[in-house]
Write a protein that holds these residues in place. Structure first.
Motif, PDB file in Angstrom:
ATOM      1  N   UNK A 124       0.809  -1.226   0.000  1.00 28.19           N
ATOM      2  CA  UNK A 124       0.000   0.000   0.000  1.00 28.19           C
ATOM      3  C   UNK A 124       0.838   1.271   0.000  1.00 28.19           C
ATOM      4  N   UNK A 125       2.130   1.137  -0.282  1.00 29.82           N
ATOM      5  CA  UNK A 125       3.003   2.298  -0.487  1.00 29.82           C
ATOM      6  C   UNK A 125       3.801   2.057  -1.757  1.00 29.82           C
ATOM      7  N   UNK A 126       4.233   3.180  -2.350  1.00 32.43           N
ATOM      8  CA  UNK A 126       4.869   3.083  -3.659  1.00 32.43           C
ATOM      9  C   UNK A 126       5.706   4.342  -3.852  1.00 32.43           C
ATOM     10  N   UNK A 127       6.786   4.232  -4.579  1.00 36.08           N
ATOM     11  CA  UNK A 127       7.648   5.391  -4.827  1.00 36.08           C
ATOM     12  C   UNK A 127       7.316   6.004  -6.182  1.00 36.08           C
ATOM     13  N   UNK A 133       4.542   7.381  -1.688  1.00 40.38           N
ATOM     14  CA  UNK A 133       3.144   7.824  -1.633  1.00 40.38           C
ATOM     15  C   UNK A 133       2.260   6.641  -1.245  1.00 40.38           C
ATOM     16  N   UNK A 134       1.058   6.948  -0.765  1.00 36.53           N
ATOM     17  CA  UNK A 134       0.068   5.897  -0.516  1.00 36.53           C
ATOM     18  C   UNK A 134      -0.433   5.400  -1.864  1.00 36.53           C
ATOM     19  N   UNK A 135      -0.503   4.115  -1.998  1.00 37.50           N
ATOM     20  CA  UNK A 135      -0.909   3.526  -3.277  1.00 37.50           C
ATOM     21  C   UNK A 135      -1.505   2.149  -3.034  1.00 37.50           C
ATOM     22  N   UNK A 163      -0.512  -4.251 -11.159  1.00 42.29           N
ATOM     23  CA  UNK A 163      -1.175  -2.974 -11.450  1.00 42.29           C
ATOM     24  C   UNK A 163      -1.088  -2.127 -10.185  1.00 42.29           C
ATOM     25  N   UNK A 164      -0.671  -0.867 -10.350  1.00 42.16           N
ATOM     26  CA  UNK A 164      -0.596   0.057  -9.204  1.00 42.16           C
ATOM     27  C   UNK A 164      -1.487   1.262  -9.468  1.00 42.16           C
ATOM     28  N   UNK A 165      -2.123   1.750  -8.421  1.00 40.90           N
ATOM     29  CA  UNK A 165      -2.933   2.969  -8.544  1.00 40.90           C
ATOM     30  C   UNK A 165      -2.584   3.905  -7.399  1.00 40.90           C
ATOM     31  N   UNK A 166      -2.599   5.199  -7.688  1.00 41.71           N
ATOM     32  CA  UNK A 166      -2.373   6.202  -6.646  1.00 41.71           C
ATOM     33  C   UNK A 166      -3.004   7.510  -7.080  1.00 41.71           C
ATOM     34  N   UNK A 167      -3.141   8.415  -6.143  1.00 38.61           N
ATOM     35  CA  UNK A 167      -3.755   9.710  -6.415  1.00 38.61           C
ATOM     36  C   UNK A 167      -2.713  10.681  -6.940  1.00 38.61           C
ATOM     37  N   UNK A 168      -3.016  11.286  -8.085  1.00 39.75           N
ATOM     38  CA  UNK A 168      -2.138  12.302  -8.645  1.00 39.75           C
ATOM     39  C   UNK A 168      -2.599  13.683  -8.233  1.00 39.75           C
ATOM     40  N   UNK A 187       7.617   3.811  -9.715  1.00 40.46           N
ATOM     41  CA  UNK A 187       7.099   4.052 -11.058  1.00 40.46           C
ATOM     42  C   UNK A 187       8.173   3.896 -12.123  1.00 40.46           C
ATOM     43  N   UNK A 188       9.433   3.822 -11.709  1.00 44.49           N
ATOM     44  CA  UNK A 188      10.522   3.634 -12.672  1.00 44.49           C
ATOM     45  C   UNK A 188      10.445   2.268 -13.345  1.00 44.49           C
TER      46      UNK A 188
END
Length: 197
Positions: A124-127, A133-135, A163-168, A187-188
């Motif tokens: 639930x976290x992602x760079x 960020x929360x993801x 698949x990843x999702x997060x708020x932009x 995201x890299x």
């Protein structure tokens, strides 16, 4: 006996019969739960048939009056499925490949009706751009390559595995696809990203 006396006598007899019937009926039932003076609800049991009505969750104790409804609501929310979110494609890649989507914790459905089912939420976290960020990062139940709008695929010839999702910014939703073998950490590693509102 005049007509009015006859009417009063008949009414009195009816009242007596109704009262006797009610007494017999009430005598067959006994309360299972004693409530406070407001008598909001009562659970009764027929001693002869042993048939039960639902047990009341109201209590004389204020704490219990608050606790039971709260516990019921929390339980319902815990076991209810996440609501699907309809998202509109706004980035060029989203408009040309996925179209509008429907997304929830179990799958992503594309505008042409095809879908990717998720196996589980793996983190639930992602760079993103070097910042954590929360993801929501999901593993795909059956990694695959889908041919979507205009013959385009999500990851070229690669099979989508995560698949990843997060708020932009500006309340936008970013959805990224991965064809990596291991759980992606940033995201890299993505092979494509799509923006929705």
């Amino acid at each position: 006996m005049n007509h009015q006396a006859v009417q009063l006598s008949t009414l009195s007899a009816r009242k007596t019969r109704v009262a006797a019937t009610l007494k017999r009926f009430v005598g067959r039932w006994k309360p299972l739960v004693t409530l406070d003076r407001t008598d909001l609800a009562m659970s009764l049991r027929d001693d002869r048939s042993k048939a039960r009505r639902p047990v009341c969750l109201v209590s004389e104790r204020p704490f219990m009056r608050l606790f039971f409804p709260t516990a019921l609501i929390a339980g319902a929310l815990a076991f209810s499925p996440a609501l699907a979110e309809d998202l509109t494609a706004i980035s060029t890649t989203a408009m040309s490949i996925t179209g509008d989507i429907t997304l929830d914790d179990s799958e992503i459905v594309f505008s042409d009706g095809q879908s990717l089912a998720f196996d589980e939420l793996v983190q639930d976290v992602f760079v993103v751009d070097g910042e954590e960020v929360s993801a929501s990062v999901y593993s795909v139940a059956e990694p695959q390559t889908l041919e979507l709008l205009n013959g385009n695929t999500l990851c070229g010839d690669g099979f989508v595995t995560y698949v990843a999702t997060w708020a932009g910014m500006d309340d936008l939703t970013i959805v990224a696809m991965f064809d990596t073998q291991d759980v992606p950490g940033s995201d890299a590693e993505m092979c494509a990203s799509f923006t929705y509102e």
